[in-house]
Design a protein around this motif. Sequence first.
Motif, PDB file in Angstrom:
ATOM      1  N   ALA A   1     -50.318   0.875 -49.558  1.00 32.44           N
ATOM      2  CA  ALA A   1     -50.171   0.042 -48.361  1.00 32.44           C
ATOM      3  C   ALA A   1     -50.033  -1.425 -48.756  1.00 32.44           C
ATOM      4  CB  ALA A   1     -51.374   0.251 -47.434  1.00 32.44           C
ATOM      5  N   ALA A   2     -50.820  -1.845 -49.748  1.00 34.94           N
ATOM      6  CA  ALA A   2     -50.751  -3.245 -50.193  1.00 34.94           C
ATOM      7  C   ALA A   2     -49.385  -3.544 -50.810  1.00 34.94           C
ATOM      8  CB  ALA A   2     -51.867  -3.513 -51.202  1.00 34.94           C
ATOM      9  N   ARG A   3     -48.885  -2.601 -51.595  1.00 38.55           N
ATOM     10  CA  ARG A   3     -47.560  -2.779 -52.206  1.00 38.55           C
ATOM     11  C   ARG A   3     -46.493  -2.928 -51.132  1.00 38.55           C
ATOM     12  NH1 ARG A   3     -48.647   1.013 -56.205  1.00 38.55           N
ATOM     13  NH2 ARG A   3     -48.058   2.601 -54.722  1.00 38.55           N
ATOM     14  N   ARG A   4     -46.586  -2.087 -50.104  1.00 42.39           N
ATOM     15  CA  ARG A   4     -45.583  -2.145 -49.042  1.00 42.39           C
ATOM     16  C   ARG A   4     -45.677  -3.463 -48.280  1.00 42.39           C
ATOM     17  NH1 ARG A   4     -45.710  -0.386 -43.808  1.00 42.39           N
ATOM     18  NH2 ARG A   4     -47.579   0.865 -44.100  1.00 42.39           N
ATOM     19  N   THR A   5     -46.914  -3.904 -48.010  1.00 41.52           N
ATOM     20  CA  THR A   5     -47.093  -5.153 -47.286  1.00 41.52           C
ATOM     21  C   THR A   5     -46.524  -6.312 -48.089  1.00 41.52           C
ATOM     22  OG1 THR A   5     -49.106  -4.198 -46.394  1.00 41.52           O
ATOM     23  CG2 THR A   5     -48.796  -6.552 -46.078  1.00 41.52           C
ATOM     24  N   ARG A   6     -46.814  -6.341 -49.406  1.00 42.46           N
ATOM     25  CA  ARG A   6     -46.263  -7.401 -50.255  1.00 42.46           C
ATOM     26  C   ARG A   6     -44.734  -7.367 -50.225  1.00 42.46           C
ATOM     27  NH1 ARG A   6     -49.990  -5.878 -54.087  1.00 42.46           N
ATOM     28  NH2 ARG A   6     -48.394  -4.837 -55.312  1.00 42.46           N
ATOM     29  N   HIS A   7     -44.225  -6.155 -50.278  1.00 42.84           N
ATOM     30  CA  HIS A   7     -42.785  -5.971 -50.324  1.00 42.84           C
ATOM     31  C   HIS A   7     -42.127  -6.474 -49.042  1.00 42.84           C
ATOM     32  CE1 HIS A   7     -39.145  -4.152 -51.844  1.00 42.84           C
ATOM     33  NE2 HIS A   7     -38.946  -3.570 -50.670  1.00 42.84           N
ATOM     34  N   GLN A   8     -42.825  -6.273 -47.920  1.00 47.88           N
ATOM     35  CA  GLN A   8     -42.235  -6.660 -46.636  1.00 47.88           C
ATOM     36  C   GLN A   8     -42.347  -8.148 -46.383  1.00 47.88           C
ATOM     37  OE1 GLN A   8     -44.365  -4.037 -44.051  1.00 47.88           O
ATOM     38  NE2 GLN A   8     -42.818  -2.424 -44.148  1.00 47.88           N
ATOM     39  N   GLU A   9     -43.278  -8.793 -47.112  1.00 44.05           N
ATOM     40  CA  GLU A   9     -43.493 -10.224 -46.829  1.00 44.05           C
ATOM     41  C   GLU A   9     -42.346 -11.070 -47.353  1.00 44.05           C
ATOM     42  OE1 GLU A   9     -47.369 -10.775 -48.380  1.00 44.05           O
ATOM     43  OE2 GLU A   9     -48.337 -10.247 -46.507  1.00 44.05           O
TER      44      GLU A   9
END
Lengths: 568, 568
Positions: free
Chosen positions: B560-568
Amino acid sequence: MTHHPEAASDSGERYTVGVDFGTLSGRAVITRVRDGEILGEAVHAYEHGVMDRILTAGDSRPLASDVALQVPDDYRQVLRRAVPEAIVRSGVAPRDIVGIGIDVTSATVIFTDDDGLPMCETTRFRNEPHAYAKLWKHHAAQDQAHRIVALAEQRGEPWLARYGGDLSSELLLPKALETLEKAPAVYARATRIVDAVDWITWQLTGRLSYAAGDSGYKRMYQDGRYPAPEFLAALHPDFGTVFTAKMPAPVLPLGARAGGLSAAASAWTGLPEGIAVASGNIDAHVHAASVNAVRPGQLTGILGTSTCWVLPAAEYRDVPGIFGAVDGGIVAGAWGYEAGQSAVGDMFDWFTSTAVPQRYLDEAESADMHVNDYLMSLTEAQGVGESGLIALDWFNGNRSILIDSDLSGLVVGQTLRTSAPEVFRALVEATAFGARTIIDNFEAHGVPITDVTVAGGLVQSAMIMQLYADALNRPLGVARVLQAGAHGSAIHAAVAAGSYPDIAAAASAMGRVRADAYRPDPARAAQYDRLYAHYRELYRLFGTGTTVMHQLRDISREAAARRTRHQE
Amino acid sequence: MTHHPEAASDSGERYTVGVDFGTLSGRAVITRVRDGEILGEAVHAYEHGVMDRILTAGDSRPLASDVALQVPDDYRQVLRRAVPEAIVRSGVAPRDIVGIGIDVTSATVIFTDDDGLPMCETTRFRNEPHAYAKLWKHHAAQDQAHRIVALAEQRGEPWLARYGGDLSSELLLPKALETLEKAPAVYARATRIVDAVDWITWQLTGRLSYAAGDSGYKRMYQDGRYPAPEFLAALHPDFGTVFTAKMPAPVLPLGARAGGLSAAASAWTGLPEGIAVASGNIDAHVHAASVNAVRPGQLTGILGTSTCWVLPAAEYRDVPGIFGAVDGGIVAGAWGYEAGQSAVGDMFDWFTSTAVPQRYLDEAESADMHVNDYLMSLTEAQGVGESGLIALDWFNGNRSILIDSDLSGLVVGQTLRTSAPEVFRALVEATAFGARTIIDNFEAHGVPITDVTVAGGLVQSAMIMQLYADALNRPLGVARVLQAGAHGSAIHAAVAAGSYPDIAAAASAMGRVRADAYRPDPARAAQYDRLYAHYRELYRLFGTGTTVMHQLRDISREAAARRTRHQE
């Protein structure tokens, strides 16, 4: 599949027919020998389907719950209906057709007289269930299978390792022993016992022979011989001669010409008399030809309700947990391995019919998507493992590599935020991990795998296929032909007709595959490596570490039995 | 609940008011002192509900995901609206009402000035989230809770065992430390820190005191003292005086008179000035009085979205995995134990909204049954264990006895024949087995349980209750009053008013329970004993034997953290 009037000219083009006999219907395809293009196809559904509740072809007597029978004449009807229709649709002139090949559900056992007349077609036995074809999924011979395995273990029979150390009740031998014990009159009167694949070939040629692949996987024919008479006689005094007296015909290699098309079969099909009839195939195995994966190391998966994996190998190695290993079993000149996953598409269907709220079904319909794809699409943005879920795909037991039909499913990691699409994806991942376990098992036992190709209904889902590529961490080739069974049979027919020297050459020319259709995403593959380690931990834990799944199965059976007694 | 005009006469009847402050609303009941009969009730919903996304009472600033706040004035509105309305509905003359008691969600923390004015009601802090009531389910002080526990372990603080060796982030101390660290100006300006139960009592009496039960369970008050200043100062230099400077009021036993109703509160409620105001209760705990289960060994379960178990005991024993043990915590003169199951009704609701095909919902509606009952009815004919399923009820972690919020759910034993009702029943059985584990844990550590009584919303399902009786292998008493919290508070008010000498006497007269409402069926109980052994095996395996649930949680968080970073 469109009409090609030019193909009916004297262009020098040659064609073959492939006929795939499934569980509920048979399908014929007309294939161009030069390049494998399919020009026409037709399907014919069996009039009696599967008889598993009442004997509809006889006096409608009720059948036990583990019985599954078919009517052999339904197969003849496929030859009479589907083949001529496919020819018409193809626009091909029958004179340009040079061969026919068939593939059939494996280990569907038929008892006949010397001329191939099934016992169920005699007046005496038309109401006798044991006189009908015992379909592959007829499971009433479990006791016989257990006894055969126990005796083989006790005697140290060397062929047992070829079947992963265990035998399915679906094989010919347990079914034949069941008939001897349960319907001795049928057994005594039948002078021949054949699998359906050989019976249909016999119908086409007028001459009985046995195909090497089916003989190895389903009739215990290994290293040029059957189990010994003294072994068989120890199972039942009258069983010692089951092979010598009732199966005396030759075993022909795959790709061989079993004979020429008989006048009778020519009349049924509209094909020229005398054209080549190929040695028959097991339906799953013949896919390897369709996707041109017949060389050692080329693994083919047929992904449908269940998954069958077939793998040619240059050398024999003992591999635990396989379904069978047969010299020349997939293609002449190589060892053929078969392994299986008991529930794949079946499990996905179970999920969508048992565990999915209506709104997803409605939304899938609105989006004109298969519900599998729609559910997958809803988790597409999620990272690998983000749901926190792992499942075990053992909803119908574990065939390979544990060979344990009493195992069951598992889902772990649910929270109050878990969604239905997340659980669905976890089940898909479980089947991919189950496949990876089978691949790892082959390689760990010295059978290398160079590439992986998939066929079957599930390849239509691009999202599931990409997940498989990521979770297996391997590129995936994909069949271009949806009905790759019939197509593969047409390729075998081209070899039998002499158009190609062997299956490898024919498959190179006629096979239709998108090589490396799906490539693993390196980042996702790395994350799946990590998740797979936990799948393996649960696999070991519930497969061999704890007996809780067996205990639950025992409790369930006892509770059901108590209730049945109580209700009586 | 009907109108009783005769009750308003000079019959000599006396009445008390109980007010239950829940998460979304407050409920007042008017109760007859003689026998506990409820004559009128009214509910008032909080205007601001739970603020967990934006600060609706301030400048609508967004809130972090683990924040959950309330507006203290919403509680005052319950006193202004629900109490007068309940009096009118009861037909009781206000002059015949002799006391009022309250119970509140526990560990809802409010920062005030010397007069009880919440910091959020000052102009300076009206847009400061930390100035609002931090609701029990405010989970932003997890870091502080971890540090408090680590330090207590390091220093060997004896009180830690009273909380099962671990502290929830929901307690007052982590929340107060969070305010000190995150909003030091609020902390500095606030001269008093109180739990909502004591703030509301203060609003009623005009005088601050602390209730013994809440003080023990939620404010770390043990053996007549708080954690030592040097311990607190080691957490933060300014935290050493948190109790001495900001919580200097006396701690009153349960059933005590906290004061007389103030003129202001009399005006709000329409109740006579000066009547007894009882020392306040934790909402779950006060149920014990309503079901007359306040003697040592009498376990009460409050079965709602989660389940809270409360148990008076004659002597103190260290019991691992409990939520708290407090001398006089449930009733004066006995040790009070609390244990909990994190997801019960929540998990059933998750299942029916996430995993149930539409036809069951339609059929339940047609049958005019709650979907829980309808699903249960579909498996009623099945024997114990017949589904072959077992589940672990850890969808929101495991509170007791593992104290591990990173655990998750599990369902094992699925086959292609498993149905949605069977999975639902397995989840119900898992909660019953979870309860049995808690009971066994008490008894294994020397705290005997003589009988079990249940209250809360789930007792409305007769099928679930019978399953609990069978799976616990104990008779179950059941609350007769659905809103047993407010009813219990009215019983406490009767003691504070001097109508009874103690809670036990008041509960005997006023408690309303169907004793032994469900009795275990001996045959089914014996089968559940067997199934429970397997639940315990899985409990040990996934609770302490393997770390796979934690690993999956870690993988999920990282993804989830990876995806959030990716979306930012």
